[in-house]
Design a protein around this motif. Sequence first.
Motif, PDB file in Angstrom:
ATOM      1  N   HIS A  37       0.686  -1.133   0.142  1.00  0.00           N
ATOM      2  CA  HIS A  37       0.135  -0.028  -0.327  1.00  0.00           C
ATOM      3  C   HIS A  37       0.933   1.139  -0.004  1.00  0.00           C
ATOM      4  CE1 HIS A  37       1.199   0.190   4.454  1.00  0.00           C
ATOM      5  NE2 HIS A  37       0.734  -0.937   4.390  1.00  0.00           N
ATOM      6  N   ALA A  38       0.166   2.577  -0.126  1.00  0.00           N
ATOM      7  CA  ALA A  38       1.243   3.788  -0.043  1.00  0.00           C
ATOM      8  C   ALA A  38       1.665   3.859   1.197  1.00  0.00           C
ATOM      9  CB  ALA A  38       0.129   4.833  -0.465  1.00  0.00           C
ATOM     10  N   LEU A  39       2.934   4.246   1.462  1.00  0.00           N
ATOM     11  CA  LEU A  39       3.473   4.786   2.527  1.00  0.00           C
ATOM     12  C   LEU A  39       3.910   6.321   2.445  1.00  0.00           C
ATOM     13  CD1 LEU A  39       6.096   1.680   2.922  1.00  0.00           C
ATOM     14  CD2 LEU A  39       4.310   2.280   4.350  1.00  0.00           C
ATOM     15  N   ASP A 142       6.864   8.237   0.602  1.00  0.00           N
ATOM     16  CA  ASP A 142       7.920   7.226   0.732  1.00  0.00           C
ATOM     17  C   ASP A 142       7.789   6.012  -0.199  1.00  0.00           C
ATOM     18  OD1 ASP A 142       9.975   7.038   2.489  1.00  0.00           O
ATOM     19  OD2 ASP A 142       8.810   6.327   3.862  1.00  0.00           O
ATOM     20  N   ALA A 143       6.430   5.589  -0.499  1.00  0.00           N
ATOM     21  CA  ALA A 143       6.359   4.330  -1.634  1.00  0.00           C
ATOM     22  C   ALA A 143       4.950   4.384  -2.131  1.00  0.00           C
ATOM     23  CB  ALA A 143       6.837   3.185  -1.023  1.00  0.00           C
ATOM     24  N   ALA A 144       4.862   4.322  -3.588  1.00  0.00           N
ATOM     25  CA  ALA A 144       3.480   4.237  -3.919  1.00  0.00           C
ATOM     26  C   ALA A 144       2.831   2.642  -3.891  1.00  0.00           C
ATOM     27  CB  ALA A 144       3.531   4.570  -5.520  1.00  0.00           C
ATOM     28  N   PRO A 145       1.804   2.307  -3.785  1.00  0.00           N
ATOM     29  CA  PRO A 145       1.467   0.996  -3.861  1.00  0.00           C
ATOM     30  C   PRO A 145       1.998   0.151  -4.907  1.00  0.00           C
ATOM     31  CG  PRO A 145      -0.465   2.371  -3.603  1.00  0.00           C
ATOM     32  CD  PRO A 145       0.658   3.240  -3.995  1.00  0.00           C
ATOM     33  N   GLY A 146       2.680  -0.979  -4.780  1.00  0.00           N
ATOM     34  CA  GLY A 146       3.396  -1.699  -5.913  1.00  0.00           C
ATOM     35  C   GLY A 146       4.856  -1.410  -6.188  1.00  0.00           C
ATOM     36  N   ALA A 165       9.486  -2.934   7.717  1.00  0.00           N
ATOM     37  CA  ALA A 165       8.751  -2.819   8.858  1.00  0.00           C
ATOM     38  C   ALA A 165       7.414  -1.744   8.547  1.00  0.00           C
ATOM     39  CB  ALA A 165       9.512  -2.565   9.846  1.00  0.00           C
ATOM     40  N   ALA A 166       8.168  -0.628   8.114  1.00  0.00           N
ATOM     41  CA  ALA A 166       6.994   0.515   7.930  1.00  0.00           C
ATOM     42  C   ALA A 166       5.792   0.020   7.238  1.00  0.00           C
ATOM     43  CB  ALA A 166       7.677   1.690   7.247  1.00  0.00           C
ATOM     44  N   ALA A 167       5.961  -0.719   6.048  1.00  0.00           N
ATOM     45  CA  ALA A 167       5.258  -1.238   5.109  1.00  0.00           C
ATOM     46  C   ALA A 167       4.325  -2.594   5.765  1.00  0.00           C
ATOM     47  CB  ALA A 167       5.835  -1.845   3.701  1.00  0.00           C
TER      48      ALA A 167
END
Length: 402
Positions: A37-39, A142-146, A165-167
């Motif tokens: 998922h998004a972060l 931080d990160a888009a889904p996928g 861990a954050a994800a």
Amino acid sequence: MAEALAGFRPARRTPAEPMPLAGALHRVPAAPVTAPHALPGFARSTVDGYAVRAADTYGVSDGLPGYLQLTGAVLMGPVVIGTEPAITVRPGAAVSMPTGGVLPSGADAVVMIEYTQQVMAGTIEVVRPVAPGEGVVRADEDAAPGAGLVPAGRPLRAQDLAMLAAAGVTTVPVHARPRVTVFSTGDEVVPPEAVTLRPGQLRDASAVALAAMVAEAGGEPVPGGIVPDEPYALEAVLRGALPASDLIVISAGSSVGTRDETAGVVRRLGPPGIWCHGIAIRPGKPTLLAECDGVPVIGLPGNPRSALVVFRLLGVPLVRLVGGCTMPPPEPAVRARLARDLPSAAGRLDVVQVQVTGGVATPLFGLSALLSVLTAADGYVIIPEEATGLDAGTEVEVTIYR
């Protein structure tokens, strides 16, 4: 030497196994891990201040401050985190924000508290403009889904574990540690615990050091013991080790001599067989590389110093490769100037041990049987095959021992 490094690429890779994050440091992911998922998952403030519409701050300054109506506050806590606040920031309004707080609807920036002050109850003064997105982390910044979190083939670092861990990723598929069986050979070789030595006997100095280098490279060293100079005995132990090994290392069994049957034994172990026997490197010329029934085999020189030098350059990359590591961590290195001339021969790669003090690399010389040269060294310099030597004062790269 360069051809041996680049050309000998066994296909063997260890299988994947699930690994909890607590035990995953330095393990090698068997597949890329992507964000589920998004972060961080919601837009949040990066500073203490006020959530605003950026357009309401345009043109303000110390000499011409702007004034906004304070209409509420976003609080931190389990009830608020991950949910959108009920407050909406309307034109001309501001909402008090803590660092990490969820950005309320209508706001597109956060002005730092240092550039504001409450001039009266319910009103704040703003003396510095903000742009849209300032003071804010986007929901997918931080990160888009996928999106990729960690790649396959690169050992996991502490920061990689933090991202996983954050994800919410708590288990990672990693390559099993390659099992590396280490044999020593020679009638003159005795275990290190031997109290007294008869004339001609030597304690096995290589096996323990090779095992340590295997472990540093991410492998699982397996002691194979000392094998006498008897071809049938060597063949028997090697055949016995093949099924349970991902890599086999034979120490002190690849020098050219009438009593050396290692190459012949390895040749009989299975196809495709010997890749090369003899490499243009000093120390370590009589090195043997082979692949037998899918298992890489390295035959090292008899002198411990030569064996350790060669294994660092050839064996360590092989351990990593078999263990799925395609992006090994860089070796620590420093730049230094040579204290003296270093002669070499074209067509041969020379590995020279050095001490480094005050930016000066002083070469250390001695017979290949002398381990004291290695223990006194801070690192080593490689003279490339095309060079005929290096002059004193030449700036070189020194690979530093960890």
